[in-house]
Design a protein around this motif. Structure first.
Motif, short mmCIF file in Angstrom:
data_model
loop_
_atom_site.label_atom_id
_atom_site.label_comp_id
_atom_site.label_asym_id
_atom_site.label_seq_id
_atom_site.Cartn_x
_atom_site.Cartn_y
_atom_site.Cartn_z
N ASN A 167 0.85 -1.10 0.04
CA ASN A 167 0.02 -0.01 0.19
C ASN A 167 0.79 1.31 -0.04
O ASN A 167 0.28 2.38 0.50
CB ASN A 167 -1.13 -0.01 1.34
N LEU A 168 2.06 1.05 -0.13
CA LEU A 168 3.15 2.27 -0.40
C LEU A 168 2.28 2.84 -1.73
O LEU A 168 2.20 2.27 -2.66
CB LEU A 168 4.49 2.06 -0.67
N PRO A 169 2.08 4.20 -1.89
CA PRO A 169 1.75 4.82 -3.04
C PRO A 169 2.37 4.58 -4.28
O PRO A 169 1.63 4.38 -5.18
CB PRO A 169 1.65 6.55 -2.57
N LEU B 128 1.75 1.21 -4.86
CA LEU B 128 0.04 1.01 -5.41
C LEU B 128 -0.22 1.46 -6.84
O LEU B 128 -0.86 0.73 -7.75
CB LEU B 128 -0.76 1.84 -4.53
N MET B 129 0.57 2.35 -7.31
CA MET B 129 0.45 3.16 -8.60
C MET B 129 0.90 1.79 -9.57
O MET B 129 0.19 1.70 -10.68
CB MET B 129 1.04 4.34 -9.04
N GLN C 140 -1.57 -1.13 -9.70
CA GLN C 140 -2.99 -0.98 -10.20
C GLN C 140 -3.70 -1.82 -11.26
O GLN C 140 -4.72 -2.17 -11.19
CB GLN C 140 -3.23 0.62 -10.49
N LEU D 278 -17.92 1.60 -1.34
CA LEU D 278 -16.78 2.56 -0.52
C LEU D 278 -16.70 2.45 0.89
O LEU D 278 -15.81 2.32 1.46
CB LEU D 278 -17.17 3.84 -0.91
N TYR E 42 -10.09 -1.24 4.86
CA TYR E 42 -9.02 -0.46 4.90
C TYR E 42 -8.44 0.08 6.21
O TYR E 42 -7.32 0.01 6.73
CB TYR E 42 -8.80 0.30 3.77
N ARG F 27 -5.14 -0.87 8.57
CA ARG F 27 -4.04 0.16 8.34
C ARG F 27 -3.99 0.40 10.06
O ARG F 27 -2.79 0.75 10.42
CB ARG F 27 -4.69 1.33 7.70
N ARG G 93 -0.09 12.03 6.11
CA ARG G 93 0.84 10.88 6.39
C ARG G 93 2.07 10.88 7.16
O ARG G 93 2.39 9.86 7.61
CB ARG G 93 1.43 10.82 4.63
N ARG H 183 -7.07 7.59 4.72
CA ARG H 183 -5.83 6.87 4.33
C ARG H 183 -6.17 6.54 2.80
O ARG H 183 -5.12 6.46 2.04
CB ARG H 183 -5.47 5.83 5.02
N MET H 184 -7.45 6.39 2.54
CA MET H 184 -7.62 5.89 0.97
C MET H 184 -7.51 6.83 0.34
O MET H 184 -6.84 6.87 -0.90
CB MET H 184 -9.15 5.28 0.83
N ASP I 51 -3.31 7.48 0.61
CA ASP I 51 -2.38 6.46 -0.01
C ASP I 51 -2.65 6.48 -1.45
O ASP I 51 -2.12 5.76 -2.32
CB ASP I 51 -2.74 5.24 0.35
N GLY I 52 -3.81 7.13 -1.96
CA GLY I 52 -4.12 7.25 -3.79
C GLY I 52 -4.96 6.06 -4.14
O GLY I 52 -5.47 6.02 -5.25
N HIS I 53 -5.76 5.32 -3.11
CA HIS I 53 -6.94 4.29 -3.48
C HIS I 53 -7.88 5.09 -4.10
O HIS I 53 -8.35 4.62 -5.37
CB HIS I 53 -7.39 3.91 -2.23
N PHE I 54 -8.34 6.19 -3.58
CA PHE I 54 -9.60 6.98 -4.16
C PHE I 54 -9.10 7.53 -5.54
O PHE I 54 -10.04 7.49 -6.31
CB PHE I 54 -10.02 8.15 -3.17
N ALA J 271 -7.29 6.31 -7.68
CA ALA J 271 -7.55 5.24 -8.89
C ALA J 271 -8.89 4.72 -8.87
O ALA J 271 -9.14 4.55 -10.02
CB ALA J 271 -6.59 4.08 -7.92
#
Lengths: 204, 204
Positions: free
Chosen positions: A111-113, A116-117, A120, A153, A160, A164, B108, B164-165, B168-171, B173
């Motif tokens: 889950n590191l940004p 994560l990218m 995807q 959501l 999550y 976390r 963060r 955190r979503m 961390d970039g989940h949202f 995405a």
DNA sequence: ACCTGAACACCGTTCAAGT
DNA sequence: ACCTGAACACCGTTCAAGT
């Protein structure tokens, strides 16, 4: 067995394992070095670059392995539950929390940004499956809030959040241990579901 | 104004600002160096050590500033809502999500496990206040699930999950933007509350 | 194809010495 | 009391050269 062959055999695997061990030892995805991992694997500082483009690529590879383990756990948990879509959705959430509680470092890496990218594309199939399940659940009769996106959501955020709070040390500070992860996820997702499927309070 | 005085004046502040800027620019709490922060502040590599014990201490100081801003925002939001304990609890959650959506990097930093540990004494008063509010909320008549600890955990997990979503970039995405943070937190905490306070479904 | 080992430009941290 | 600047032991990454 030849002592110290010039070629390692499976250096890629050895580097992944060494990196994981270092991350575990230092309690975080940033307290390790590629050089140290190479040293543990018994190779020179330049050797890793035949197997990974850079340090980050190794982290992404580690994240991908975590994702695969998590997916396997989800499938296992889902198979053990009722086949209706809502139970399946819950099963995935519970499996996720269990994975995070038992593999906190692996879960943090995933889950590191940056990771994560890169991950995807591999995340999309699961996301689609979740959205489909939730859509089906919401189409059933007796649903109070018939918003699929919102339920999706809500469930993901709840899960999550629990996961976390474990891996970031929030729960440790509150005296909640990893053994309480699964029952906690079970009860909280159940309560959340009630919010969607229960009749609202009389005085509202 | 004297050009280039030997003493900086407020080097501590300048280092904090430089570090924050670097972290923002590199999009994460690990893509910055103390040397670079010192360079930006116009001092030598050794100078920061008169103001911070080490690199991590600067990160903790940054986290503490974030916590103070978050607390101020919580107080503001709480003052604008109904005075009953449940509304107050919700207000804090909504304020937290808003803070995270608008200050993702700061949030963060605050929640790095190492920083979190150092910040724990400063977190305790808020935690106690939350537990008291939830306790009062749960003691009111018409509560279906009279477990204060469970409601407290559920609310915090939901809020931390949403926050955190975002960071961390989940949202990102999933196509959920920062402007949707507050309404999302508002609706999801409301639904969660219904799970605690609604009458259960008839067929359960 | 895979690995070595030296090299480069960086780090965090320490410490005598300067103001 | 605060800052400099050189020093130390490290990094990530590159690249000729070896096997």
């Amino acid at each position: 067995m030849p002592d110290k062959p010039y070629h390692h055999g499976d250096l890629r695997r050895a580097l992944l394992d060494a990196a994981m061990a270092l991350i575990e030892e230092n309690g975080g995805p940033h307290g390790w070095s590629l050089r140290e991992a190479a040293r543990r694997a018994g190779v020179s500082p330049g050797a890793p670059y035949r197997h990974f483009e850079d340090k980050q690529a190794l982290l992404v590879a580690l994240g991908l392995e975590g994702l695969e383990r998590l997916n396997a756990l989800c499938a296992e948990e889902a198979a053990a539950r009722e086949p209706d879509p809502l139970s399946q959705f819950r099963a995935m959430g519970i499996a996720t929390v269990r994975f995070a509680a038992h593999n906190p470092v692996h879960y943090r890496v995933m889950n590191l940004p940056e990771v994560l990218m890169a991950l995807q594309p591999h995340l999309q199939p699961t996301q689609d499956r979740v959205d489909q399940m939730v859509g089906e659940a919401v189409a059933q009769p007796g649903v109070r809030l018939d918003d699929a996106a919102l339920l999706s959501l809500a469930g993901q955020a709840m899960v999550y959040g629990i996961a976390r709070m474990f891996v970031d040390g929030h729960f440790a500070a509150m005296g909640v241990g990893p053994d309480q992860a699964e029952p906690l996820a079970s009860r909280l997702t159940e309560i959340l579901g009630t919010g969607f499927f229960a009749t609202p309070p009389k005085d509202a």
